[in-house]
Scaffold this motif. Structure first.
Motif: not given
Length: 113
Positions: A68-83, A89-94, A99-101
């Motif tokens: 699965x895809x995962x990313x890290x937001x440059x703005x808030x640092x949140x790590x989340x699943x992406x498709x 970013x699901x946390x801040x919308x940035x 891509x980290x995975x």
């Protein structure tokens, strides 16, 4: 169709491993394919079955492991699943995410004789 070049590269890795380790037949090849790698799995299966004809991997079964895809937001640092590569970013919308995975393609294991 980059799946053909991927299949050819996989065969090269298999043949180099066979020469180094002395196995004569490959039964199964497990390949990790990231969700974000833009690989068409059915096309890769077809290309693999074509390029391995007449080689040590001639009758090998290609098993695909989805990563699965995962990313890290440059703005808030949140790590989340992406498709997709450009999901926000699901946390801040940035949209500035790294891509980290999920963009990798690698042979993870082979069953050989």
């Amino acid at each position: 169709m980059h799946e053909l070049s991927l299949a050819e590269n996989m065969l090269q890795i298999i043949e180099e491993s066979a020469a180094e380790q002395g196995f004569i037949r490959v039964k199964t090849v497990w390949v990790e394919i990231g969700q974000l790698s833009c690989v068409e799995k059915d096309a890769l299966r077809f290309c693999f079955s074509t390029v391995v004809d007449g080689t040590v991997a001639q009758q090998a079964v290609l098993e695909i492991i989805d990563i699965p895809g995962r990313c890290r937001c440059v703005q808030c640092g949140c790590e989340a699943a992406i498709s997709t590569l450009y999901d926000a970013c699901p946390n801040c919308g940035c949209y500035a995410t790294d891509v980290i995975r999920g963009n990798e393609i690698r042979i993870s294991e082979m069953e050989v004789e």
